[in-house]
Design a protein around this motif. Structure first.
Motif, PDB file in Angstrom:
ATOM      1  N   ARG A 121      -2.970   4.423   3.962  1.00  0.00           N
ATOM      2  CA  ARG A 121      -2.537   3.743   2.737  1.00  0.00           C
ATOM      3  C   ARG A 121      -1.047   3.410   2.793  1.00  0.00           C
ATOM      4  O   ARG A 121      -0.620   2.324   2.389  1.00  0.00           O
ATOM      5  CB  ARG A 121      -2.846   4.617   1.522  1.00  0.00           C
ATOM      6  CG  ARG A 121      -2.515   3.951   0.189  1.00  0.00           C
ATOM      7  CD  ARG A 121      -2.904   4.841  -0.973  1.00  0.00           C
ATOM      8  NE  ARG A 121      -4.351   5.101  -0.963  1.00  0.00           N
ATOM      9  CZ  ARG A 121      -4.955   5.877  -1.849  1.00  0.00           C
ATOM     10  NH1 ARG A 121      -4.246   6.487  -2.800  1.00  0.00           N
ATOM     11  NH2 ARG A 121      -6.264   6.058  -1.786  1.00  0.00           N
ATOM     12  N   LYS A 122      -0.236   4.340   3.304  1.00  0.00           N
ATOM     13  CA  LYS A 122       1.207   4.099   3.405  1.00  0.00           C
ATOM     14  C   LYS A 122       1.511   2.962   4.378  1.00  0.00           C
ATOM     15  O   LYS A 122       2.412   2.152   4.147  1.00  0.00           O
ATOM     16  CB  LYS A 122       1.919   5.377   3.843  1.00  0.00           C
ATOM     17  CG  LYS A 122       1.891   6.484   2.792  1.00  0.00           C
ATOM     18  CD  LYS A 122       2.640   7.713   3.266  1.00  0.00           C
ATOM     19  CE  LYS A 122       2.627   8.822   2.204  1.00  0.00           C
ATOM     20  NZ  LYS A 122       3.342  10.023   2.655  1.00  0.00           N
ATOM     21  N   GLN A 123       0.766   2.912   5.480  1.00  0.00           N
ATOM     22  CA  GLN A 123       0.984   1.832   6.444  1.00  0.00           C
ATOM     23  C   GLN A 123       0.570   0.488   5.861  1.00  0.00           C
ATOM     24  O   GLN A 123       1.218  -0.536   6.115  1.00  0.00           O
ATOM     25  CB  GLN A 123       0.193   2.130   7.723  1.00  0.00           C
ATOM     26  CG  GLN A 123       0.764   3.272   8.549  1.00  0.00           C
ATOM     27  CD  GLN A 123      -0.127   3.621   9.731  1.00  0.00           C
ATOM     28  OE1 GLN A 123      -1.342   3.686   9.602  1.00  0.00           O
ATOM     29  NE2 GLN A 123       0.475   3.822  10.885  1.00  0.00           N
ATOM     30  N   MET A 124      -0.497   0.477   5.071  1.00  0.00           N
ATOM     31  CA  MET A 124      -0.931  -0.762   4.437  1.00  0.00           C
ATOM     32  C   MET A 124       0.108  -1.251   3.435  1.00  0.00           C
ATOM     33  O   MET A 124       0.405  -2.454   3.358  1.00  0.00           O
ATOM     34  CB  MET A 124      -2.279  -0.554   3.739  1.00  0.00           C
ATOM     35  CG  MET A 124      -2.902  -1.838   3.206  1.00  0.00           C
ATOM     36  SD  MET A 124      -3.260  -3.043   4.510  1.00  0.00           S
ATOM     37  CE  MET A 124      -4.675  -2.262   5.298  1.00  0.00           C
ATOM     38  N   PHE A 128       2.230  -4.886   3.438  1.00  0.00           N
ATOM     39  CA  PHE A 128       2.393  -5.813   2.324  1.00  0.00           C
ATOM     40  C   PHE A 128       3.875  -6.025   1.997  1.00  0.00           C
ATOM     41  O   PHE A 128       4.297  -7.142   1.665  1.00  0.00           O
ATOM     42  CB  PHE A 128       1.641  -5.304   1.097  1.00  0.00           C
ATOM     43  CG  PHE A 128       0.177  -5.624   1.111  1.00  0.00           C
ATOM     44  CD1 PHE A 128      -0.257  -6.913   0.861  1.00  0.00           C
ATOM     45  CD2 PHE A 128      -0.766  -4.647   1.391  1.00  0.00           C
ATOM     46  CE1 PHE A 128      -1.617  -7.227   0.874  1.00  0.00           C
ATOM     47  CE2 PHE A 128      -2.122  -4.950   1.409  1.00  0.00           C
ATOM     48  CZ  PHE A 128      -2.550  -6.242   1.153  1.00  0.00           C
ATOM     49  N   VAL A 129       4.677  -4.957   2.084  1.00  0.00           N
ATOM     50  CA  VAL A 129       6.119  -5.090   1.856  1.00  0.00           C
ATOM     51  C   VAL A 129       6.743  -5.998   2.910  1.00  0.00           C
ATOM     52  O   VAL A 129       7.566  -6.872   2.608  1.00  0.00           O
ATOM     53  CB  VAL A 129       6.802  -3.703   1.860  1.00  0.00           C
ATOM     54  CG1 VAL A 129       8.320  -3.855   1.836  1.00  0.00           C
ATOM     55  CG2 VAL A 129       6.342  -2.884   0.662  1.00  0.00           C
ATOM     56  N   ALA A 130       6.344  -5.801   4.175  1.00  0.00           N
ATOM     57  CA  ALA A 130       6.847  -6.647   5.256  1.00  0.00           C
ATOM     58  C   ALA A 130       6.444  -8.098   5.044  1.00  0.00           C
ATOM     59  O   ALA A 130       7.232  -9.024   5.276  1.00  0.00           O
ATOM     60  CB  ALA A 130       6.317  -6.145   6.605  1.00  0.00           C
ATOM     61  N   GLY A 290       9.756  -2.760   5.433  1.00  0.00           N
ATOM     62  CA  GLY A 290       8.295  -2.765   5.459  1.00  0.00           C
ATOM     63  C   GLY A 290       7.733  -2.539   6.848  1.00  0.00           C
ATOM     64  O   GLY A 290       6.744  -1.825   7.031  1.00  0.00           O
ATOM     65  N   MET A 291       8.394  -3.131   7.856  1.00  0.00           N
ATOM     66  CA  MET A 291       7.955  -2.954   9.235  1.00  0.00           C
ATOM     67  C   MET A 291       8.073  -1.490   9.663  1.00  0.00           C
ATOM     68  O   MET A 291       7.176  -0.945  10.317  1.00  0.00           O
ATOM     69  CB  MET A 291       8.781  -3.841  10.165  1.00  0.00           C
ATOM     70  CG  MET A 291       8.370  -5.296  10.160  1.00  0.00           C
ATOM     71  SD  MET A 291       6.748  -5.563  10.915  1.00  0.00           S
ATOM     72  CE  MET A 291       7.063  -5.012  12.579  1.00  0.00           C
ATOM     73  N   ILE A 292       9.196  -0.876   9.325  1.00  0.00           N
ATOM     74  CA  ILE A 292       9.389   0.541   9.680  1.00  0.00           C
ATOM     75  C   ILE A 292       8.302   1.394   9.037  1.00  0.00           C
ATOM     76  O   ILE A 292       7.739   2.296   9.665  1.00  0.00           O
ATOM     77  CB  ILE A 292      10.790   1.024   9.242  1.00  0.00           C
ATOM     78  CG1 ILE A 292      11.865   0.313  10.070  1.00  0.00           C
ATOM     79  CG2 ILE A 292      10.916   2.533   9.393  1.00  0.00           C
ATOM     80  CD1 ILE A 292      13.286   0.602   9.610  1.00  0.00           C
ATOM     81  N   ARG A 293       7.980   1.066   7.792  1.00  0.00           N
ATOM     82  CA  ARG A 293       6.939   1.806   7.074  1.00  0.00           C
ATOM     83  C   ARG A 293       5.565   1.587   7.700  1.00  0.00           C
ATOM     84  O   ARG A 293       4.778   2.533   7.874  1.00  0.00           O
ATOM     85  CB  ARG A 293       6.921   1.352   5.619  1.00  0.00           C
ATOM     86  CG  ARG A 293       5.973   2.103   4.705  1.00  0.00           C
ATOM     87  CD  ARG A 293       6.508   3.491   4.433  1.00  0.00           C
ATOM     88  NE  ARG A 293       5.763   4.150   3.363  1.00  0.00           N
ATOM     89  CZ  ARG A 293       6.024   5.365   2.945  1.00  0.00           C
ATOM     90  NH1 ARG A 293       7.017   6.062   3.492  1.00  0.00           N
ATOM     91  NH2 ARG A 293       5.313   5.908   1.980  1.00  0.00           N
ATOM     92  N   ALA A 294       5.280   0.350   8.060  1.00  0.00           N
ATOM     93  CA  ALA A 294       3.960   0.011   8.580  1.00  0.00           C
ATOM     94  C   ALA A 294       3.726   0.570   9.975  1.00  0.00           C
ATOM     95  O   ALA A 294       2.584   0.884  10.346  1.00  0.00           O
ATOM     96  CB  ALA A 294       3.776  -1.514   8.606  1.00  0.00           C
ATOM     97  N   LEU A 295       4.779   0.733  10.767  1.00  0.00           N
ATOM     98  CA  LEU A 295       4.636   1.169  12.150  1.00  0.00           C
ATOM     99  C   LEU A 295       4.693   2.685  12.295  1.00  0.00           C
ATOM    100  O   LEU A 295       4.442   3.213  13.389  1.00  0.00           O
ATOM    101  CB  LEU A 295       5.723   0.530  13.023  1.00  0.00           C
ATOM    102  CG  LEU A 295       5.611  -0.996  13.164  1.00  0.00           C
ATOM    103  CD1 LEU A 295       6.819  -1.539  13.910  1.00  0.00           C
ATOM    104  CD2 LEU A 295       4.329  -1.379  13.867  1.00  0.00           C
TER     105      LEU A 295
END
Length: 297
Positions: A121-124, A128-130, A290-295
Motif C-alpha cells: 500500500r505504501k509503495q502504491m 501515485f505521488v510520483a 514519490g519515487m523514493i517512497r515507491a521504490l
C-alpha cells in the motif's frame, strides 16, 4: 547489492531515454519521419547486437518465440508508432502525461497475473505521488491542456503497449539471457514496422534515398543523432533496461519511467534554453519524494 546495480542501471537508462526526445526532435526538424527514425535506430542496434550475440537464433519453443515477437511489437514498433502519431494530434504535455501512466498500468497487470510481485500500500501511494509530481513537471507552468480525444486515446494505447511489454518481459526474462531477448526485440521491431513504412510511403520517399542534396553539416547532425539513438538509446539502453528489469522486477523498474519528463525538461533547459517554472521545480521535488517512497521495500 544486486538490487543496487539494478537501480543504477534503470536510472542510467532513464536519463538516456529522457535525452532521446531532444535528439528525435532534431531529426524531425531535419526532414525525417518518426517511422524512419525508429527503423534506423532499431536496425543499427540489431546489427550491433547480432555481431556480439549470434549463437542462439530461436527460442526454445514457439510460444516463447511468439512472446519475443510480442515484445518487439509492444515495446518497439507499435509503442513508438502510437506515441508519435499521438504527438501529431495532441500536445506533447498531454501525450507525456498519458504515456507515463504505464507504471500504474503495469503494477495493475502484474498484480492480476503475478500475485508474488505486488506493490504494498505504501509503495502504491508513492507511485501515485510520483505520478502527480510528473504531471506538474510536464505542465511546467502550462495550466490549460487542449484535449484531442483521438490523440489522447492513441497516447493511452501507447502506455498500454509498454505495460504489456513489461508483462511479457516478466514472463520470459528468466528463461533467456538479456542479450538474446534484446536482439529479438530489435529484430521483430524492425520487421513489424516495415508494413507501415510501405503503406505510408516512407520506404520509397526515405530522406536518405530521395536524392535531395544535403549539406555536410546536415549529414553530420543526422548521422550523429542516429548513432546516439541506435547505439546508446537502443542497443545499450534496451540491453541495460532488460538486465535491470531482471533484477528489480517489472513493477519497480517501470516506475523509473516517471523520471523521464524531469530529465527531458532539464536537458531542454540546458540545450534548448527552455524555461523551468516554479511549478516544474515543485513537480521535481514531489516526483523525487514519490519515487523514493515507491521504490522502498
Amino acid at each position: 547489492m544486486k538490487n543496487l546495480y539494478g537501480h543504477i542501471g534503470a536510472l542510467i537508462v532513464t536519463f538516456v531515454w529522457g535525452a532521446t526526445f531532444v535528439s528525435s526532435k532534431i531529426l524531425l526538424n531535419n526532414g525525417m519521419t518518426p517511422d524512419e527514425i525508429f527503423f534506423l535506430r532499431f536496425l543499427l542496434a540489431y546489427i550491433c547486437l547480432a555481431l556480439l550475440s549470434h549463437n542462439r537464433l530461436w527460442a526454445n519453443n514457439w510460444k516463447d518465440e511468439l512472446t519475443l515477437c510480442g515484445l518487439g511489437i509492444m515495446g518497439g514498433s507499435l509503442y513508438f508508432l502510437l506515441e508519435n502519431i499521438a504527438l501529431t494530434m495532441s500536445t506533447a504535455a498531454e501525450v507525456c502525461i498519458l504515456v507515463c501512466t504505464c507504471p500504474l498500468i503495469t503494477a495493475l497487470l502484474i498484480a492480476i497475473f503475478y500475485k508474488e510481485e505486488q506493490l504494498s500500500r505504501k509503495q502504491m501511494v508513492g507511485s501515485f505521488v510520483a505520478f502527480a509530481g510528473m504531471i506538474l513537471v510536464v505542465l511546467n507552468g502550462q495550466l490549460v491542456l487542449k484535449l484531442n480525444p483521438l490523440g489522447d486515446i492513441l497516447a493511452f494505447a501507447a502506455s498500454m503497449a509498454w505495460a504489456i511489454y513489461s508483462l511479457l518481459m516478466r514472463r520470459i526474462m528468466n528463461r533467456y539471457e538479456p542479450d538474446f531477448i534484446t536482439r529479438k526485440i530489435f529484430f521483430y521491431g524492425v520487421m513489424t514496422i516495415l508494413p507501415y513504412m510501405w503503406y505510408s510511403g516512407s520506404i520509397s520517399e526515405n530522406i536518405l534515398l530521395s536524392g535531395t542534396p544535403l549539406s555536410g553539416e546536415t549529414i553530420a547532425v543526422i548521422a550523429g543523432n542516429i548513432l546516439f539513438l541506435g547505439l546508446i538509446a537502443s542497443f545499450g539502453a534496451f540491453l541495460l533496461w532488460n538486465w535491470a528489469m531482471r533484477r528489480l522486477g517489472a513493477v519497480k523498474c517501470t516506475n523509473y519511467v516517471y523520471l523521464q519528463p524531469m530529465v527531458t525538461i532539464i536537458i531542454g533547459f540546458l540545450v534548448l534554453d527552455e524555461k523551468i517554472t516554479v511549478m516544474g521545480l515543485c513537480g521535481m521535488l514531489i516526483l523525487t519524494a514519490g519515487m523514493i517512497r515507491a521504490l522502498r521495500k
